[in-house]
Write an enzyme that holds these catalytic residues in place. Structure first.
Site, short mmCIF file in Angstrom:
data_model
loop_
_atom_site.label_atom_id
_atom_site.label_comp_id
_atom_site.label_asym_id
_atom_site.label_seq_id
_atom_site.Cartn_x
_atom_site.Cartn_y
_atom_site.Cartn_z
N ASP A 185 0.82 -1.21 0.00
CA ASP A 185 0.00 0.00 0.00
C ASP A 185 0.86 1.27 0.00
OD1 ASP A 185 -2.57 1.33 0.24
OD2 ASP A 185 -2.03 1.79 2.31
N HIS B 283 4.83 4.86 -2.74
CA HIS B 283 5.16 6.19 -2.23
C HIS B 283 6.58 6.28 -1.68
CE1 HIS B 283 0.99 6.61 -2.85
NE2 HIS B 283 0.55 6.26 -1.66
#
Ligand code: BG6
Length: 488
Positions: free
Chosen positions: A230, A235
């Site tokens: 996730d 990121h």
């Protein structure tokens, strides 16, 4: 530069992302007069709503997420909205969309797939079959972009059958954050840091994205994903790339993406032996965040009793290049942590010798803290003389607060990225090979965890994660930044 007129089609147009982020982002740009007068946002969904029913849904679900509400702008914005009911995976239902969209050369057509990735292939095929995948149309892919290397490759392959690489915009909303671009400005708009930006002067780099929130109502997705997929694979690795990449020759999309790809390909591969030593996975237990009691992950609504999904991950990465060999990059992310914080800490080496009447060990090594959220800024930690008689040196800070320095209003990451898509600017989007390289590096971790029966280490909500995370960095004689801060 004014935007060309457009039809922006949101697949998943009545879903959570559209309501929370995409529609408010477009409203906000409308408020700033960035949208051409006849530009439209075409929301696609399965519900058989009339236009008025859809507007009512937007009023209830999107409007609360708008920060600066203005009734007049809102009314003007609602006039741009068109709702088309169709089953995205059934091509026979695409007729209404074909009728609705304008396919003139001077209209930019953008398809934003805010849907589960399993639907990407079929939607692209259906767009092609309906004659909607024109050579100058664009497609935006929302994460999760796969759940491992094989599925990411499949997405690239499927979407690539219909759209050329320059038409594909893979979103990582962290790249749309102001400070991430400021990091590019810091590194390549100043001469100061480049000579120091290497193993000779930097001792380690820490990148943290900590959240106070838990999984909320996303258990269905989250429990099959976990923090590694996730947050880390996308990121955190993208932030790492921007910190570590070689200076690209320009800001042109492929120059920047080539430089990032080089970093991903130079990441030292984990082996079963190094994995166990260099990665910590955790899962939150009950605790207190901001003084409020919060439940354990396994007691959240819809959580499987014995879930082994990680809500925290910390790892030590290394980059095998002349610039970075031997410099540890510690990455960490977690939910239900003590604070909401995203920051990059670049720590420099200690001074080699003290000319003052205090030992070198009393000199805090310089560090540069690049803060992405909650506030955006840069902080340089230096040693300075304390006022008065004698030479006593103490840590001091040079601070650049972006809100103070630049009074101009902020743009949300999705606003910036949507504008970039509409302008055809690809620099802040991942290329297919970058996506695969990131998954390739993460793959051994996924495989190891699949074979390893041990559960994630528990940590109390409202803390900075499990003790094993401090031990991971402590083994190298270092501390996470918050652990090294002096007590107030
Ligand atoms: C998303 C993750 O990509 O990023 C979420 O799926 C996470 O789990 C979110 O909460 C964090 O984004 P931000 O911008 O709030 O830091």
């Amino acid at each position: 530069m004014a935007l060309q007129d457009f039809d922006l089609v949101l697949f998943g147009g009545s879903g959570d992302l559209s309501m929370r982020k995409l529609l408010p982002a477009m409203y906000s740009r409308d408020m700033c007069n960035d949208l051409p007068p006849t530009a439209r946002v075409v929301c696609v969904g399965r519900n058989d709503w009339t236009p008025l029913e859809f507007i009512a849904a937007i009023e209830t679900n999107a409007r609360p997420h708008i920060k600066k509400f203005d009734q007049k702008v809102w009314e003007k914005f609602l006039e741009r909205i068109v709702y088309v009911s169709l089953n995205a995976t059934d091509v026979s239902t695409y007729g209404k969309l074909v009728e609705t969209l304008r396919r003139d050369e001077d209209i930019t057509l953008v398809y934003y797939l805010a849907t589960p990735p399993q639907m990407f292939a079929r939607i692209c095929e259906n767009l092609a079959e309906s004659g909607l995948a024109t050579p100058n149309s664009r497609v935006v892919l929302e994460k999760p972009l796969g759940r491992d290397l094989a599925s990411a490759r499949q997405i690239n392959l499927d979407v690539g059958k219909v759209f050329a690489e320059h038409q594909i915009y893979r979103i990582d909303h962290y790249l749309g954050k102001e400070t991430v671009q400021n990091l590019l400005a810091l590194r390549f708009g100043n001469i100061l840091f480049e000579p120091l930006w290497r193993r000779e002067w930097i001792s380690d780099v820490q990148i943290t994205i900590a959240e106070k929130i838990g999984v909320g109502n996303r258990m269905g997705y989250y429990d099959t994903s976990g923090a590694l997929r996730d947050m880390l694979q996308n990121h955190l690795l993208q932030l790492l790339c921007i910190v570590a990449m070689e200076p690209p020759v320009s800001i042109a999309p492929d120059a920047v993406r080539d430089a990032k790809l080089e970093v991903l390909r130079s990441l030292k591969r984990f082996t079963p032996h190094t994995l166990a030593q260099n990665i910590v996975r955790g899962q939150y237990r009950a605790g207190h965040v901001d003084g409020q009691a919060v439940p354990s992950y396994r007691d959240e609504p819809d959580a499987p009793d014995s879930s082994r999904t990680e809500t925290f991950v910390a790892l030590k990465a290394e980059i095998d290049t002349w610039r970075w060999a031997g410099v540890p990059f510690y990455l960490r992310t977690g939910k239900r942590m003590s604070d909401r914080l995203a920051e990059i800490v670049v720590r420099f080496k200690p001074i080699p010798h003290s000319i003052f009447n205090q030992p070198t060990s009393s000199f805090q090594p310089n560090s540069l803290v690049i803060r992405l959220q909650p506030d955006e800024g840069l902080r340089m930690n230096l040693m300075a003389k304390t006022p008065g008689e004698g030479m006593r040196l103490k840590p001091a800070e040079l601070e650049l607060d972006f809100n103070e320095q630049f009074k101009t209003p902020r743009m949300d990451a999705y606003e910036r990225l949507l504008l970039d898509v509409l302008r055809g600017q690809l620099t802040l989007f991942m290329r297919g090979d970058e996506l695969e390289a990131a998954w390739e590096w993460v793959e051994p971790i996924l495989q190891h965890w699949e074979q390893d029966d041990s559960p994630p280490v528990p940590y109390a909500s409202g803390t900075w994660g499990p003790a094993a995370s401090s031990a991971l960095i402590g083994r190298d004689g270092l501390q996470w930044r918050e652990e090294a801060l002096p007590e107030d």
